[in-house]
Write a protein that holds these residues in place. Sequence first.
Motif, PDB file in Angstrom:
ATOM      1  N   PRO A   1       0.536  -1.644  -0.122  1.00 25.05           N
ATOM      2  CA  PRO A   1       0.225   0.091   0.306  1.00 25.05           C
ATOM      3  C   PRO A   1       0.597   1.088  -0.350  1.00 25.05           C
ATOM      4  CG  PRO A   1       0.096  -0.904   2.648  1.00 25.05           C
ATOM      5  CD  PRO A   1       0.936  -1.822   1.426  1.00 25.05           C
ATOM      6  N   THR A   2       0.577   2.633  -1.001  1.00 21.00           N
ATOM      7  CA  THR A   2       0.933   3.709  -1.043  1.00 21.00           C
ATOM      8  C   THR A   2       0.544   4.617  -1.734  1.00 21.00           C
ATOM      9  OG1 THR A   2       3.473   4.063  -2.043  1.00 21.00           O
ATOM     10  CG2 THR A   2       2.302   2.452  -3.492  1.00 21.00           C
ATOM     11  N   ALA A   3       1.203   5.672  -1.535  1.00 25.80           N
ATOM     12  CA  ALA A   3       0.163   6.559  -2.610  1.00 25.80           C
ATOM     13  C   ALA A   3       0.707   6.341  -3.970  1.00 25.80           C
ATOM     14  CB  ALA A   3       1.399   8.376  -2.246  1.00 25.80           C
ATOM     15  N   ALA A   4      -1.359   6.966  -4.535  1.00 25.64           N
ATOM     16  CA  ALA A   4      -0.870   7.724  -5.864  1.00 25.64           C
ATOM     17  C   ALA A   4      -0.140   7.992  -6.267  1.00 25.64           C
ATOM     18  CB  ALA A   4      -1.889   7.853  -6.120  1.00 25.64           C
ATOM     19  N   TRP A   5       1.312   7.724  -7.481  1.00 33.73           N
ATOM     20  CA  TRP A   5       1.964   8.463  -8.271  1.00 33.73           C
ATOM     21  C   TRP A   5       2.161   8.954  -9.757  1.00 33.73           C
ATOM     22  CZ3 TRP A   5       6.194   6.679 -10.908  1.00 33.73           C
ATOM     23  CH2 TRP A   5       6.402   5.047 -10.639  1.00 33.73           C
ATOM     24  N   ALA A   6       3.085  10.259 -10.560  1.00 33.92           N
ATOM     25  CA  ALA A   6       3.276  10.025 -11.481  1.00 33.92           C
ATOM     26  C   ALA A   6       4.622  10.776 -11.562  1.00 33.92           C
ATOM     27  CB  ALA A   6       2.292  10.904 -12.437  1.00 33.92           C
ATOM     28  N   ARG A   7       5.237  10.396 -13.200  1.00 38.74           N
ATOM     29  CA  ARG A   7       7.077  10.715 -13.412  1.00 38.74           C
ATOM     30  C   ARG A   7       6.570  11.427 -14.393  1.00 38.74           C
ATOM     31  NH1 ARG A   7      10.567   5.678 -14.341  1.00 38.74           N
ATOM     32  NH2 ARG A   7       9.259   5.604 -15.882  1.00 38.74           N
ATOM     33  N   PHE A   8       7.837  12.235 -13.925  1.00 36.72           N
ATOM     34  CA  PHE A   8       7.750  13.408 -14.948  1.00 36.72           C
ATOM     35  C   PHE A   8       8.979  13.556 -14.542  1.00 36.72           C
ATOM     36  CE2 PHE A   8       3.547  14.216 -12.903  1.00 36.72           C
ATOM     37  CZ  PHE A   8       2.996  13.853 -13.875  1.00 36.72           C
ATOM     38  N   SER A   9       9.285  13.893 -16.141  1.00 37.71           N
ATOM     39  CA  SER A   9      10.994  14.528 -17.170  1.00 37.71           C
ATOM     40  C   SER A   9      11.254  15.011 -17.447  1.00 37.71           C
ATOM     41  CB  SER A   9      11.676  12.897 -18.124  1.00 37.71           C
ATOM     42  OG  SER A   9      10.648  13.003 -18.583  1.00 37.71           O
ATOM     43  N   ASP A  10      10.054  15.878 -17.545  1.00 38.06           N
ATOM     44  CA  ASP A  10       9.161  17.352 -17.718  1.00 38.06           C
ATOM     45  C   ASP A  10       8.830  17.981 -17.495  1.00 38.06           C
ATOM     46  OD1 ASP A  10       7.422  19.336 -19.563  1.00 38.06           O
ATOM     47  OD2 ASP A  10       9.005  18.403 -21.303  1.00 38.06           O
ATOM     48  N   SER A  11       9.455  18.882 -16.738  1.00 39.09           N
ATOM     49  CA  SER A  11       8.848  20.178 -16.034  1.00 39.09           C
ATOM     50  C   SER A  11       8.107  20.876 -15.424  1.00 39.09           C
ATOM     51  CB  SER A  11      10.279  21.294 -15.637  1.00 39.09           C
ATOM     52  OG  SER A  11      10.369  22.536 -16.766  1.00 39.09           O
ATOM     53  N   ALA A  12       7.714  21.232 -17.497  1.00 40.58           N
ATOM     54  CA  ALA A  12       6.274  21.651 -18.246  1.00 40.58           C
ATOM     55  C   ALA A  12       5.158  21.094 -17.783  1.00 40.58           C
ATOM     56  CB  ALA A  12       5.972  22.561 -19.417  1.00 40.58           C
ATOM     57  N   LEU A  13       5.106  19.378 -17.793  1.00 41.55           N
ATOM     58  CA  LEU A  13       4.544  18.170 -18.037  1.00 41.55           C
ATOM     59  C   LEU A  13       4.393  18.389 -16.231  1.00 41.55           C
ATOM     60  CD1 LEU A  13       5.085  16.219 -20.560  1.00 41.55           C
ATOM     61  CD2 LEU A  13       3.008  17.955 -20.631  1.00 41.55           C
ATOM     62  N   ALA A  14       5.196  18.633 -14.996  1.00 41.79           N
ATOM     63  CA  ALA A  14       4.888  18.352 -13.691  1.00 41.79           C
ATOM     64  C   ALA A  14       3.948  19.183 -13.811  1.00 41.79           C
ATOM     65  CB  ALA A  14       5.812  17.828 -13.422  1.00 41.79           C
ATOM     66  N   ARG A  15       4.434  20.573 -13.574  1.00 43.68           N
ATOM     67  CA  ARG A  15       4.109  21.334 -13.481  1.00 43.68           C
ATOM     68  C   ARG A  15       2.138  21.436 -13.927  1.00 43.68           C
ATOM     69  NH1 ARG A  15       8.612  24.272 -13.883  1.00 43.68           N
ATOM     70  NH2 ARG A  15       8.753  24.964 -15.800  1.00 43.68           N
ATOM     71  N   ALA A  16       1.934  21.425 -14.766  1.00 40.58           N
ATOM     72  CA  ALA A  16       0.695  21.147 -15.608  1.00 40.58           C
ATOM     73  C   ALA A  16      -0.336  19.845 -15.018  1.00 40.58           C
ATOM     74  CB  ALA A  16       0.513  20.558 -17.088  1.00 40.58           C
ATOM     75  N   TYR A  17       0.381  18.904 -14.377  1.00 39.15           N
ATOM     76  CA  TYR A  17      -0.443  17.795 -13.212  1.00 39.15           C
ATOM     77  C   TYR A  17      -0.582  18.338 -12.214  1.00 39.15           C
ATOM     78  CZ  TYR A  17      -0.812  13.469 -11.130  1.00 39.15           C
ATOM     79  OH  TYR A  17      -1.088  11.842 -10.351  1.00 39.15           O
ATOM     80  N   VAL A  18       0.332  19.547 -11.487  1.00 36.59           N
ATOM     81  CA  VAL A  18      -0.411  19.018 -10.042  1.00 36.59           C
ATOM     82  C   VAL A  18      -0.723  20.630 -10.965  1.00 36.59           C
ATOM     83  CG1 VAL A  18       0.909  21.352  -8.733  1.00 36.59           C
ATOM     84  CG2 VAL A  18       1.946  19.318  -8.846  1.00 36.59           C
ATOM     85  N   ARG A  19      -1.315  21.585 -11.574  1.00 38.34           N
ATOM     86  CA  ARG A  19      -2.223  22.422 -11.740  1.00 38.34           C
ATOM     87  C   ARG A  19      -3.620  21.564 -11.624  1.00 38.34           C
ATOM     88  NH1 ARG A  19       1.320  25.468 -14.354  1.00 38.34           N
ATOM     89  NH2 ARG A  19       0.932  24.511 -17.162  1.00 38.34           N
TER      90      ARG A  19
ATOM     91  N   ALA B   1      10.341  23.551 -10.210  1.00 34.66           N
ATOM     92  CA  ALA B   1      11.746  25.014 -11.544  1.00 34.66           C
ATOM     93  C   ALA B   1      12.550  24.549 -10.294  1.00 34.66           C
ATOM     94  CB  ALA B   1      10.949  26.255 -10.872  1.00 34.66           C
ATOM     95  N   GLU B   2      12.469  24.487  -8.873  1.00 36.56           N
ATOM     96  CA  GLU B   2      14.425  24.322  -8.608  1.00 36.56           C
ATOM     97  C   GLU B   2      14.322  22.798  -8.530  1.00 36.56           C
ATOM     98  OE1 GLU B   2      13.129  24.633  -4.241  1.00 36.56           O
ATOM     99  OE2 GLU B   2      14.103  27.237  -3.774  1.00 36.56           O
TER     100      GLU B   2
END
Length: 431
Positions: free
Chosen positions: A116-134, A167-168
């Motif tokens: 049992p663990t948290a739902a997750w997603a992996r990103f190598s593109d920061s723009a896609l990661a930010r879009a996912y968070v939004r 971003a950091e």
Amino acid sequence: MRVLVVGGGGREHALCWKLAQSPLLTALWCAPGNAGIAEVARCVPIGATDIPALVAFAVEQRIDLVVAGPEAPLTIGLADACAAAGLRCFGPSAAAAQLEGSKSFMKQVADAAGAPTAAWARFSDSALARAYVRTTGAPIVVKADGLAAGKGVVVASSVEEAEAAIAEIMDDRIHGAAGAEVIIEECMTGPEISFFALCDGVTAVPFGAAQDHKRVGDGDTGPNTGGMGAYGPPPIFTAAMQAEVMARCITPVLADMAARGAPFRGVLFAGLMLTPTGPRLLEFNVRFGDPECQVLMLRLESDLLPLLVAACETRLHEVPVVWRDESAVVVVMAAEGYPGTPRRGTVIRGLEAADAIPRAKVFHAGTALRADGAVIAEGGRVLGLAATGTDLRHARDTAYAAVAAVDWPEGFCRGDIAARAVMPPTAATGE
């Protein structure tokens, strides 16, 4: 037995201190060690990630067991190099160490094993990661995929905070190559527990739990650190919870790793969240925690050395683990500026007075000996003032008495380590 411990922090001091008590031990070295470790082992000026030099030294000195302290040498193949040279090493292969070296790999293994663990997603593109968070919203957790010395995790309470963390980590690379990819997870809630299991590739045995304090400031405020203190055993982590974690997280993951051709040998450190629906897995580490190791070694009644050898030889079922019926607390003293740039070279006094307090123990982390014999600060987390007691309150009071005995104006610590465990919530938190 002739033993080499690799590393130079508080965890390694605790390991050396405990190993030095073994009647099986004939000689003990530590590379590179620190000022405190030098009191119980011979320190060798070899860096923890200098694998060729470590193996050459171990062969030259006819070392019977290499004990890996930190994760970095394991992820780059210390155990593999030792095996190739005919040396026993307590610690996983580089392939198995990816359980800590790559958070995405860890999540894949957890999913495959049904842990049992948290739902997750992996990103190598920061723009896609930010879009996912939004799209997902906050609170949300952002993690650097690689090793970041315990500092690559941001629990963001807002979308803006999550985007700034992305971003950091990915654009500014504040954690270097570890930030090439990020893992974004759902934010689980509940107390965190560090749980440890010794593994020999086939068998896993429970090896205690502790509760760490990651934030730099009292009341769990400020940025995450490598750990500002710990205590154990945690009253909230019950025997039933331990059995559940072994059955759902440790045993199936051990089986999955063996099926992948990367059997796990060493200590498997499960970071857990005790959620309203039960324990869930936050992360795996492939070594003892720091400062949790200090708590475990103070409480361990068993001889550590035969346990570590048994893990290397697939014999853990033969060696019992016995604990003292007492509690332990460690309070970390850090250098001014930590977890940013710590102030180095300041003189630390009063260590003998702290160590002389009954049931107290000073563990060195980022220390060094100056030419004139003075102990100086040479790192971020510098000391661990630890103690045992008949209960947590006794252990906590003694640990803070040891803190008070140390004369180091340039150092600081949290004043609330283990407070919630020994005080009513209103007294401990002000709520």
